[in-house]
Design a protein around this motif. Structure first.
Motif, PDB file in Angstrom:
ATOM      1  N   ARG A  26       0.849  -1.188   0.000  1.00 56.27           N
ATOM      2  CA  ARG A  26       0.000   0.000   0.000  1.00 56.27           C
ATOM      3  C   ARG A  26       0.882   1.234   0.000  1.00 56.27           C
ATOM      4  N   LEU A  30      -1.066   5.460   5.535  1.00 57.57           N
ATOM      5  CA  LEU A  30      -2.485   5.667   5.822  1.00 57.57           C
ATOM      6  C   LEU A  30      -3.206   6.306   4.638  1.00 57.57           C
ATOM      7  N   ALA A  31      -4.432   5.885   4.435  1.00 61.64           N
ATOM      8  CA  ALA A  31      -5.267   6.484   3.394  1.00 61.64           C
ATOM      9  C   ALA A  31      -6.324   7.360   4.066  1.00 61.64           C
ATOM     10  N   GLY A  33      -9.571   8.487   5.423  1.00 65.71           N
ATOM     11  CA  GLY A  33     -10.669   7.664   5.914  1.00 65.71           C
ATOM     12  C   GLY A  33     -10.230   6.548   6.844  1.00 65.71           C
ATOM     13  N   ASP A  34      -8.917   6.297   6.920  1.00 61.72           N
ATOM     14  CA  ASP A  34      -8.396   5.279   7.846  1.00 61.72           C
ATOM     15  C   ASP A  34      -8.384   5.830   9.270  1.00 61.72           C
ATOM     16  N   PRO A  35      -8.546   4.945  10.248  1.00 60.76           N
ATOM     17  CA  PRO A  35      -8.368   5.398  11.638  1.00 60.76           C
ATOM     18  C   PRO A  35      -6.895   5.678  11.920  1.00 60.76           C
ATOM     19  N   PRO A  37      -3.443   5.513  13.755  1.00 62.22           N
ATOM     20  CA  PRO A  37      -2.848   4.437  14.549  1.00 62.22           C
ATOM     21  C   PRO A  37      -2.664   4.872  16.002  1.00 62.22           C
ATOM     22  N   ARG A 130       4.247   3.898  11.862  1.00 64.15           N
ATOM     23  CA  ARG A 130       2.832   3.538  12.021  1.00 64.15           C
ATOM     24  C   ARG A 130       1.941   4.446  11.188  1.00 64.15           C
ATOM     25  N   ILE A 147     -10.186   9.800  12.791  1.00 61.75           N
ATOM     26  CA  ILE A 147     -10.101   9.381  11.384  1.00 61.75           C
ATOM     27  C   ILE A 147      -9.221  10.352  10.605  1.00 61.75           C
ATOM     28  N   LEU A 148      -8.330   9.803   9.766  1.00 62.23           N
ATOM     29  CA  LEU A 148      -7.469  10.638   8.921  1.00 62.23           C
ATOM     30  C   LEU A 148      -8.311  11.342   7.864  1.00 62.23           C
ATOM     31  N   ARG A 149      -8.193  12.671   7.803  1.00 62.11           N
ATOM     32  CA  ARG A 149      -8.958  13.467   6.836  1.00 62.11           C
ATOM     33  C   ARG A 149      -8.093  14.187   5.813  1.00 62.11           C
ATOM     34  N   LYS A 151      -3.621  14.562   4.432  1.00 59.64           N
ATOM     35  CA  LYS A 151      -2.204  14.255   4.649  1.00 59.64           C
ATOM     36  C   LYS A 151      -1.372  14.892   3.557  1.00 59.64           C
TER      37      LYS A 151
END
Length: 179
Positions: A26, A30-31, A33-35, A37, A130, A147-149, A151
């Motif tokens: 991947r 993180l993408a 929408g991912d939580p 870490p 992470r 939640i990641l919004r 980056k």
């Protein structure tokens, strides 16, 4: 066997391997929408900080940087202080994470003594891994639910940083312009 069939036969394993590796790896960590870490770090006063648990309900801008990073604009930390003061009543919190070993007596950190937001130490880069940090600086915006919004890898301009977190503060509405 024809020459074309021979070429296809030899390229098939290479093609299949490329497809398998693309599916397993991947890119970029993180993408959206991912939580976020869960990580535990120390601040410069030696206090333990658990992310994202200690910041529930807040929009958190996490900036991974290093005092040794030549690409990291150190003045961004003061810019984040300005944003923190302006938006903290709306539950905005910047968090700066220094990636790498740092001595408490390192005088280069004296210029950050005025910061009222958390300045954390990721001594071994475990938190950065992470989060999927692939270069410094790197910035992540986490919403109140963890939640990641947003980056960004690389240096972000002030208006870009403000757009990232004010859009999340405004629940997706257009951000509030410049300073």
């Amino acid at each position: 066997m024809t020459v074309m069939a021979c070429v296809r036969f030899r390229l098939l394993p290479v093609f299949l391997l490329a497809v398998l590796l693309a599916g397993c790896h991947r890119q970029g960590g993180l993408a959206i929408g991912d939580p976020a870490p869960s990580v535990t770090l120390l601040d410069f006063r030696g206090n333990t900080v658990k992310f994202p648990d200690d910041f529930k309900g807040k929009v958190v801008l996490v900036r991974f940087w290093s005092v040794d990073c030549g690409f990291c604009n150190k003045d961004r930390l003061s810019d984040l202080e300005h944003f923190h003061q302006k938006y903290k009543s709306r539950r905005f919190l910047p968090v700066a994470v220094n990636v790498g070993r740092v001595e408490a007596s390192d005088e280069r950190f004296n210029r950050f003594g005025h910061l009222s937001y958390p300045l954390l130490i990721d001594e071994y880069g475990l938190a950065a891994r992470r989060f999927g940090v692939i270069g410094l600086p790197a910035t992540f915006v986490i919403d109140g639910e963890g939640i990641l919004r947003a980056k960004k890898t690389g240096e972000a301009e002030l208006d870009e940083l403000k757009k990232f977190f004010t859009t999340v503060l405004n629940k997706g509405d257009f951000y509030e312009g410049y300073f």
